[in-house]
Design a protein around this motif. Structure first.
Motif, short mmCIF file in Angstrom:
data_model
loop_
_atom_site.label_atom_id
_atom_site.label_comp_id
_atom_site.label_asym_id
_atom_site.label_seq_id
_atom_site.Cartn_x
_atom_site.Cartn_y
_atom_site.Cartn_z
N ARG A 65 -2.50 4.64 8.83
CA ARG A 65 -2.32 5.46 8.09
C ARG A 65 -1.78 6.76 8.59
O ARG A 65 -3.08 7.34 9.70
N ASP A 81 0.74 -1.37 0.08
CA ASP A 81 0.07 0.05 0.10
C ASP A 81 0.77 1.59 -0.30
O ASP A 81 1.95 1.18 -0.09
N SER A 113 1.37 2.32 6.03
CA SER A 113 1.15 1.12 6.91
C SER A 113 1.70 -0.41 6.64
O SER A 113 1.76 -0.76 8.02
N ASP A 137 0.22 4.32 1.41
CA ASP A 137 -0.27 4.38 2.94
C ASP A 137 0.79 4.93 3.92
O ASP A 137 0.77 5.33 5.12
MG LIG Z 1 -4.67 0.94 4.36
#
Ligand SMILES: [Mg+2]
Ligand SMILES: Nc1nc2c(ncn2[C@@H]2O[C@H](COP(=O)(O)OP(=O)(O)OP(=O)(O)O)[C@@H](O)[C@H]2O)c(=O)[nH]1
Length: 253
Positions: free
Chosen positions: A225, A109, A113, A111
């Motif tokens: 996030r 991802d 994370s 973000d």
């Molecule tokens: Mg996410």
């Protein structure tokens, strides 16, 4: 932007494998600089990043191209016209990575994370496996330290329920932090996949198990996030529950 062939030539000269990280994005402009900075600071010799952007209104696709200008073809941007879902974005990114000549493909991802530093562990794991799955649910892995008990139970229970519904053995069935050897992505029949949202991750895991690939789970700690908004929705959760059910019928566990 250069087309990245320089790096492919480099690989021919140096014999170093090509690693391509595929990142789907929708409105992730606030995270992209940090993500790419962290990825390119890693000690991975022949690394490229493919951003698959679905026409983000916040200009993520344009920003990705800007960042790429200083990186000699190490960032490639696929601009799709509209938000078409995580699953199809990954399929397009994987196909592109294979066409670039990737030996190893990582998915994550945008973000943050998924900690970029763990990408090295995933790649190391490919020394003994075809697929390495980043896992919150094996020893050493975990969820964001800020999460309370209820949130942890919901997350763990959701993953457990999906594993049961789909008949998947991988402990972290719903996550999207993985590394594949090239041949795995060439063999998976993505045309038969049904999910556009995070159910896609489960379908990939199911396919890898059914095809008998060697799979390792690499622990990591998931962080919430810090910037931007989640794209998770009730519709995506219902899609996963509904469309994953038939998977269990295709295998015995
Ligand atoms: Mg996410
Ligand atoms: N290209 C594309 N990327 C998407 C789409 N939906 C989500 N993404 C990206 O997929 C990744 C995961 O999305 P998130 O919104 O973080 O969803 P999540 O990680 O499942 O949920 P949270 O834990 O709430 O963040 C992020 O990089 C998103 O930008 C989409 O329709 N198209």
């Amino acid at each position: 932007m250069s087309d990245g062939t320089q790096h492919i030539r480099d690989r021919k000269l140096t014999g170093r494998p090509l690693t391509v990280v595929v990142v789907p994005t929708y409105n992730e402009a606030e995270n992209l600089v940090e993500l790419t900075d962290q990825l390119f600071a890693l000690d991975i010799p022949n690394l490229m990043v493919v951003i698959v952007d679905d026409g983000s209104p916040d200009g993520t696709g344009v920003l990705a191209a800007e960042i790429g200008k200083n990186l000699e073809g190490r960032i490639h941007v696929i601009n799709r016209k509209q938000k078409l879902g995580l699953g199809p974005a990954y399929v397009e990114g994987f196909t592109y990575a294979i066409d670039l000549g990737a030996d190893y493909v990582v998915q994550m991802d945008a973000d943050l994370s998924h900690p970029p530093s763990v990408v090295c562990d995933l790649l190391y794991g490919l020394g003994n496996a075809d697929v390495v799955v980043g896992s919150r649910y094996v020893r050493g892995g975990g969820a964001d330290r800020e999460w309370g008990l209820l949130r942890r139970l919901i997350s763990f229970g959701g993953n457990w329920g999906i594993r049961l519904v789909a008949g998947v053995k991988i402990k972290d069935a719903t996550g999207g932090f993985k590394a594949f050897r090239r041949h795995v992505l060439q063999k998976i029949e993505f045309d038969s996949f049904r999910c556009n949202g995070f159910g896609f991750q489960v379908e990939v895991n199911h396919a890898c198990e059914r095809m008998g690939f060697a799979i390792l789970e690499q622990p990591y700690v998931f962080s919430d996030r810090a910037k931007g908004k989640s794209k998770m929705s009730l519709q995506i959760i219902l899609e996963a529950m509904w469309k994953l059910m038939p998977l269990r019928l295709n295998r015995s566990i």
